[in-house]
Write a protein that holds these residues in place. Structure first.
Motif, short mmCIF file in Angstrom:
data_model
loop_
_atom_site.label_atom_id
_atom_site.label_comp_id
_atom_site.label_asym_id
_atom_site.label_seq_id
_atom_site.Cartn_x
_atom_site.Cartn_y
_atom_site.Cartn_z
N LYS A 322 1.08 -3.36 -29.44
CA LYS A 322 1.11 -3.58 -28.13
C LYS A 322 1.87 -2.65 -27.20
CE LYS A 322 -1.35 -7.34 -29.33
NZ LYS A 322 -2.78 -7.50 -28.98
N SER A 323 1.18 -2.48 -25.99
CA SER A 323 1.72 -1.60 -25.13
C SER A 323 2.78 -2.32 -24.46
CB SER A 323 0.38 -1.07 -24.38
OG SER A 323 0.14 -2.11 -23.37
N GLU A 326 1.06 -4.57 -21.91
CA GLU A 326 0.58 -5.89 -22.27
C GLU A 326 1.77 -6.87 -22.64
OE1 GLU A 326 -3.17 -5.32 -25.47
OE2 GLU A 326 -1.47 -3.74 -25.77
#
Length: 420
Positions: A322-323, A326
């Protein structure tokens, strides 16, 4: 400057320093303190002394503006569980936080925690008494009027409610008057189970209005393996604090069969299900007088720990994909998202992509906590490193999931038992 602002400024300074790419990450204790401050400043609902499920904004004063109004709760809108509204898991979170405070006190002997624990206890007491239905544990209480509740609870709410009160009772934190209130609350829950959890009700403890829960989430017997120990755990906890033979008899009636049924929980169940199973088994293990049955409970707990270790690894892998953007996502105002209606007529607002972010944050903390509930000193070097890295790398200043409470729970249990 508030304590939260000070911590945030320290972390900002660290990451904006001339060290550039070599900048040191905040240490684990600093991160844990930030998570603690965020939990109390953003998730805690002072009027009702409970915790909300998620944030829909990081703007001060608007973090939980999405919470249902008193009128919406009284109309049981959008559904009788309060699903997806932010009022879904207050009893669960309160029980988990009360246990966390007990662990923090054991590790630090910080006397100021008495006030924190007393506040969380009052919130849990409110969930069990504000509606006037003896032994019914509401999910949360509406902050607008301080009294409205959704009428459909669940065995999950009751599990953490009982486990948290039981932990608190056996800690040095409550005074004698509070201990008496805990006895009364746990006895009331046990009495409701005796009255409602019968073959005629399909072992359902029923909604606050006395009608059967149509979802199956209030059934306490003839359930899945990860749920089987819940009923005898309630009776064991009530007996432990009251020494009322009525509850001991119920505990002994169910416990052996419950442990047999607990043998093979579904490995694909979410971490919250495994955590609640471990909470139930923990109470039963502590109380069990028969050496053979006690050993079998220990075996069951060891198996759950093994499942949690695998889950923890998988969740960390998912989080790594996940960034940062996010992970900083906030939840929606549930009134303005699509609604799914189930066969029972319960309308559940859909959170879209946010659901996974909220869920992964919880899964990480819940699975880590399970690792520390049985023989915490046995935490492997790799598990220690993974837990530290998770806490060190999490952006708690921009976290909108109540899973933050389980991160704290894992951290303070590790601190209490010097597990790293």
């Amino acid at each position: 400057m508030t304590k939260l602002s000070l911590i945030l400024s320290i972390i900002t300074a660290i990451f904006s320093s001339d060290l550039g790419a070599q900048a040191q990450q905040p240490d684990v204790s600093t991160q844990a303190e930030l998570a603690w401050e965020v939990t109390w400043s953003r998730f805690y609902l002072p009027r009702v002394q409970t915790f909300g499920d998620y944030l829909s904004s990081y703007e001060k004063g608007k973090e939980q503006a999405h919470l249902p109004t008193a009128d919406e709760v009284k109309r049981q809108y959008p559904n009788p569980c309060g699903y997806s509204t932010g009022m879904e898991d207050g009893a669960i979170l309160g029980g988990a936080m009360l246990s966390t405070i007990c662990d923090r006190f054991a590790a630090t002997k910080d006397d100021s925690l008495r006030e924190k624990a007393a506040a969380v206890f009052q919130g849990l007491k409110r969930c069990a008494t504000v509606h006037g239905v003896r032994g019914f544990v509401a999910r949360n209480v509406c902050p607008e009027d301080g009294q409205s509740v959704y009428i459909n609870s669940s065995r999950d709410q009751v599990t953490h409610f009982v486990h948290g009160l039981w932990q608190y009772y056996h800690s040095p934190l409550p005074d004698d008057a509070t201990k008496q209130q805990i006895r009364s609350l746990l006895a009331d829950v046990a009495e409701r189970m005796i009255a409602f959890v019968t073959p005629e009700n399909d072992f359902d403890f029923c909604r606050a209005d006395g009608t059967r829960c149509p979802l199956g989430i209030c059934r306490m017997w003839n359930v899945q393996p990860h749920e089987a120990a819940r009923l005898p755990m309630i009776y064991a906890a009530a007996w432990d604090v009251t020494r009322d033979e009525r509850y001991r008899a119920q505990w002994r009636k169910y416990v052996a069969e419950a442990i047999e049924q607990s043998a093979n929980p579904d490995e694909q169940k979410p971490a919250y299900a495994l955590l609640q199973m471990q909470c139930s088994l923990e109470v039963l293990h502590e109380q069990e007088p028969d050496p053979a049955l006690k050993a079998l409970i220990h075996t069951r707990m060891s198996h759950i720990r093994d499942l949690a270790a695998k889950r923890f690894t998988r969740v960390l892998s998912s989080l790594a994909r996940k960034s940062p953007a996010e992970m900083r996502m906030t939840g929606p105002d549930w009134r303005y998202v699509p609604v799914w209606k189930d066969q029972k007529g319960y309308q559940n607002p859909q959170w879209g992509a946010y659901r996974e972010i909220w869920h992964l944050t919880r899964e990480a903390g819940e699975s880590a906590l399970i690792l520390l509930m049985l023989e915490p000193a046995a935490l492997t070097t790799a598990e220690q490193a993974s837990l530290k890295n998770m806490i060190r790398n999490f952006d708690y200043a921009h976290n909108s999931s109540c899973g933050i409470i389980y991160h704290l729970a894992a951290y303070w249990k590790a601190q209490r038992y010097a597990a790293w």
